[in-house]
Design a protein around this motif. Structure first.
Motif, PDB file in Angstrom:
ATOM      1  N   GLY A  72       0.831  -1.195   0.000  1.00  0.00           N
ATOM      2  CA  GLY A  72       0.000   0.000   0.000  1.00  0.00           C
ATOM      3  C   GLY A  72       0.864   1.242   0.000  1.00  0.00           C
ATOM      4  N   GLY A  73       0.209   2.355  -0.172  1.00  0.00           N
ATOM      5  CA  GLY A  73       0.944   3.611  -0.136  1.00  0.00           C
ATOM      6  C   GLY A  73      -0.022   4.774  -0.218  1.00  0.00           C
ATOM      7  N   GLY A  74       0.512   5.958   0.051  1.00  0.00           N
ATOM      8  CA  GLY A  74      -0.304   7.142  -0.073  1.00  0.00           C
ATOM      9  C   GLY A  74      -0.285   8.014   1.162  1.00  0.00           C
ATOM     10  N   PHE A  75      -1.465   8.540   1.488  1.00  0.00           N
ATOM     11  CA  PHE A  75      -1.579   9.562   2.529  1.00  0.00           C
ATOM     12  C   PHE A  75      -2.677   9.118   3.487  1.00  0.00           C
ATOM     13  CE2 PHE A  75       0.211  11.102  -1.300  1.00  0.00           C
ATOM     14  CZ  PHE A  75       1.259  11.914  -0.902  1.00  0.00           C
ATOM     15  N   TRP A  76      -2.226   8.486   4.588  1.00  0.00           N
ATOM     16  CA  TRP A  76      -3.135   7.847   5.539  1.00  0.00           C
ATOM     17  C   TRP A  76      -3.847   8.874   6.410  1.00  0.00           C
ATOM     18  CZ3 TRP A  76      -5.074   3.092   6.125  1.00  0.00           C
ATOM     19  CH2 TRP A  76      -5.666   2.760   7.341  1.00  0.00           C
ATOM     20  N   GLU A  77      -3.089   9.782   7.001  1.00  0.00           N
ATOM     21  CA  GLU A  77      -3.661  10.818   7.860  1.00  0.00           C
ATOM     22  C   GLU A  77      -3.006  12.160   7.542  1.00  0.00           C
ATOM     23  OE1 GLU A  77      -3.027   9.425  11.858  1.00  0.00           O
ATOM     24  OE2 GLU A  77      -4.965   8.385  11.914  1.00  0.00           O
ATOM     25  N   ILE A 123      -5.242   8.126 -12.060  1.00  0.00           N
ATOM     26  CA  ILE A 123      -5.967   6.989 -11.489  1.00  0.00           C
ATOM     27  C   ILE A 123      -6.757   6.217 -12.554  1.00  0.00           C
ATOM     28  CG2 ILE A 123      -6.072   8.057  -9.221  1.00  0.00           C
ATOM     29  CD1 ILE A 123      -8.925   8.850  -9.712  1.00  0.00           C
ATOM     30  N   LYS A 124      -6.845   6.761 -13.756  1.00  0.00           N
ATOM     31  CA  LYS A 124      -7.474   6.029 -14.867  1.00  0.00           C
ATOM     32  C   LYS A 124      -6.449   5.344 -15.761  1.00  0.00           C
ATOM     33  CE  LYS A 124     -11.679   8.841 -15.225  1.00  0.00           C
ATOM     34  NZ  LYS A 124     -12.458   9.781 -16.083  1.00  0.00           N
ATOM     35  N   HIS A 125      -5.157   5.597 -15.483  1.00  0.00           N
ATOM     36  CA  HIS A 125      -4.096   5.014 -16.319  1.00  0.00           C
ATOM     37  C   HIS A 125      -4.109   3.491 -16.190  1.00  0.00           C
ATOM     38  CE1 HIS A 125      -0.072   4.125 -17.885  1.00  0.00           C
ATOM     39  NE2 HIS A 125      -0.158   5.302 -18.493  1.00  0.00           N
ATOM     40  N   ALA A 126      -3.732   2.824 -17.271  1.00  0.00           N
ATOM     41  CA  ALA A 126      -3.788   1.360 -17.315  1.00  0.00           C
ATOM     42  C   ALA A 126      -2.962   0.711 -16.218  1.00  0.00           C
ATOM     43  CB  ALA A 126      -3.323   0.870 -18.689  1.00  0.00           C
ATOM     44  N   SER A 127      -1.765   1.236 -15.936  1.00  0.00           N
ATOM     45  CA  SER A 127      -0.909   0.623 -14.915  1.00  0.00           C
ATOM     46  C   SER A 127      -1.501   0.810 -13.518  1.00  0.00           C
ATOM     47  CB  SER A 127       0.512   1.198 -14.968  1.00  0.00           C
ATOM     48  OG  SER A 127       0.509   2.579 -14.660  1.00  0.00           O
ATOM     49  N   PHE A 128      -2.103   1.970 -13.264  1.00  0.00           N
ATOM     50  CA  PHE A 128      -2.737   2.201 -11.967  1.00  0.00           C
ATOM     51  C   PHE A 128      -3.894   1.231 -11.764  1.00  0.00           C
ATOM     52  CE2 PHE A 128      -5.541   4.089  -8.874  1.00  0.00           C
ATOM     53  CZ  PHE A 128      -4.708   4.726  -7.968  1.00  0.00           C
ATOM     54  N   LYS A 129      -4.728   1.099 -12.779  1.00  0.00           N
ATOM     55  CA  LYS A 129      -5.888   0.211 -12.672  1.00  0.00           C
ATOM     56  C   LYS A 129      -5.449  -1.248 -12.586  1.00  0.00           C
ATOM     57  CE  LYS A 129      -9.709   1.308 -14.737  1.00  0.00           C
ATOM     58  NZ  LYS A 129     -10.430   1.906 -13.607  1.00  0.00           N
ATOM     59  N   LYS A 130      -4.371  -1.599 -13.281  1.00  0.00           N
ATOM     60  CA  LYS A 130      -3.872  -2.978 -13.242  1.00  0.00           C
ATOM     61  C   LYS A 130      -3.451  -3.377 -11.834  1.00  0.00           C
ATOM     62  CE  LYS A 130       0.039  -5.818 -14.771  1.00  0.00           C
ATOM     63  NZ  LYS A 130       1.280  -5.855 -15.591  1.00  0.00           N
ATOM     64  N   TYR A 131      -2.709  -2.509 -11.157  1.00  0.00           N
ATOM     65  CA  TYR A 131      -2.153  -2.862  -9.847  1.00  0.00           C
ATOM     66  C   TYR A 131      -3.086  -2.533  -8.687  1.00  0.00           C
ATOM     67  CZ  TYR A 131       2.331  -3.843 -12.050  1.00  0.00           C
ATOM     68  OH  TYR A 131       3.322  -4.396 -12.815  1.00  0.00           O
ATOM     69  N   PHE A 132      -3.866  -1.451  -8.802  1.00  0.00           N
ATOM     70  CA  PHE A 132      -4.621  -0.976  -7.641  1.00  0.00           C
ATOM     71  C   PHE A 132      -6.138  -0.892  -7.858  1.00  0.00           C
ATOM     72  CE2 PHE A 132      -0.514   1.382  -7.869  1.00  0.00           C
ATOM     73  CZ  PHE A 132       0.176   0.549  -7.004  1.00  0.00           C
ATOM     74  N   VAL A 188      -3.818   0.312  -2.820  1.00  0.00           N
ATOM     75  CA  VAL A 188      -3.601  -0.991  -2.188  1.00  0.00           C
ATOM     76  C   VAL A 188      -3.613  -2.093  -3.250  1.00  0.00           C
ATOM     77  CG1 VAL A 188      -4.490  -2.693  -0.547  1.00  0.00           C
ATOM     78  CG2 VAL A 188      -4.698  -0.249  -0.032  1.00  0.00           C
ATOM     79  N   ARG A 189      -2.678  -3.024  -3.122  1.00  0.00           N
ATOM     80  CA  ARG A 189      -2.685  -4.234  -3.940  1.00  0.00           C
ATOM     81  C   ARG A 189      -2.551  -5.441  -3.012  1.00  0.00           C
ATOM     82  NH1 ARG A 189       1.847  -6.569  -8.270  1.00  0.00           N
ATOM     83  NH2 ARG A 189       0.646  -8.440  -8.828  1.00  0.00           N
ATOM     84  N   LYS A 190      -3.506  -6.357  -3.075  1.00  0.00           N
ATOM     85  CA  LYS A 190      -3.496  -7.528  -2.210  1.00  0.00           C
ATOM     86  C   LYS A 190      -2.790  -8.704  -2.885  1.00  0.00           C
ATOM     87  CE  LYS A 190      -7.834  -6.138  -0.028  1.00  0.00           C
ATOM     88  NZ  LYS A 190      -9.252  -6.485   0.236  1.00  0.00           N
ATOM     89  N   PHE A 191      -2.231  -9.600  -2.047  1.00  0.00           N
ATOM     90  CA  PHE A 191      -1.536 -10.789  -2.538  1.00  0.00           C
ATOM     91  C   PHE A 191      -2.036 -12.030  -1.808  1.00  0.00           C
ATOM     92  CE2 PHE A 191       1.474  -7.378  -3.429  1.00  0.00           C
ATOM     93  CZ  PHE A 191       1.938  -7.697  -4.697  1.00  0.00           C
ATOM     94  N   THR A 192      -2.131 -13.124  -2.537  1.00  0.00           N
ATOM     95  CA  THR A 192      -2.440 -14.408  -1.913  1.00  0.00           C
ATOM     96  C   THR A 192      -1.168 -14.961  -1.266  1.00  0.00           C
ATOM     97  OG1 THR A 192      -1.871 -15.701  -3.883  1.00  0.00           O
ATOM     98  CG2 THR A 192      -4.137 -14.873  -3.717  1.00  0.00           C
TER      99      THR A 192
END
Length: 221
Positions: free
Chosen positions: A105-110, A134-143, A176-180
């Motif tokens: 994950g990443g970004g601005f929590w608080e 946030i509409k870019h293909a790589s952003f949508k692919k991962y997050f 956020v990107r989740k992993f099994t």
């Protein structure tokens, strides 16, 4: 790479989250934690080659229960944060290892109130750059989407009918990107973590530009 024993220890800890069990298994914890720390530090070295990182924080397994209703003494996960070099660069990377619930994950929590107001004003003025990111293909692919808590209505002094109110309402700006478990134990996991971090960069760079300038685009640092 991470090993099956790392996840197995965390599963056992979840089932036996008490000081007596942990004390009896402290040596095993130390062994597993050391292996995970080495993995985290390798991620940090690789990340440092593609971004300016000022701090690597490997979080403790011990929980601060003083002000929490949850009195379990230990976390059920291993985690690490990587802070970008301030004041020019904003945003932080996070890696969380937990059986069945691992993610990056990443970004601005608080964000503090001044930063949050500055972000909202920028979005109200022009959200086209952020929407493009946030509409870019790589952003949508991962997050997939931009996540984070938001208000139910418009913040004070903002028009509730503004076309960008969906973004203005946000109190957090997170990816956020989740992993099994299978993905976590894959030899390719380190690569996937780093690729995920790379995909955060346009979002981080946008926020860095916003938070280091005024609404006229003039530097404030």
């Amino acid at each position: 790479m991470l090993s099956k024993s790392n996840l197995e220890f965390l599963s056992l800890l979840k089932e036996n989250n008490n000081r007596e069990w942990f004390t009896e298994n402290k040596k095993k914890f130390d062994n597993e934690h050391q292996k995970v720390k080495e993995f985290f530090n390798e991620i940090g070295k690789s990340l440092g080659k593609i971004d300016s990182i000022e701090r690597i924080q490997i979080f403790r397994i011990y929980r601060d229960v003083r002000f929490s209703k949850n009195k379990l003494p230990y976390k059920n996960h291993f985690s690490v944060g990587f802070s970008r070099t301030k004041p020019m660069l904003r945003g932080g990377y996070y890696l969380h290892i937990e059986p069945g619930a691992s993610f990056v994950g990443g970004g601005f929590w608080e964000p503090n109130k001044d930063d949050l107001l500055r972000i909202r004003k920028e979005i109200a003025l022009d959200a086209s750059e952020l929407r493009e990111i946030i509409k870019h293909a790589s952003f949508k692919k991962y997050f997939g989407i931009l996540e984070g808590e938001e208000l139910k209505t418009a913040p004070r002094d903002f028009d509730k009918t503004h076309p960008n109110i969906d973004l203005i309402r946000k109190k957090q700006f997170l990816v956020v990107r989740k992993f099994t478990d299978k993905e976590v134990l894959s030899p390719n996991f380190e690569v996937e973590v780093l690729e995920s971090f790379k995909a955060m960069r346009p979002f981080f760079n946008y926020m860095s530009d916003v938070l280091t300038t005024n609404l006229n685009g003039e530097s404030i640092i």
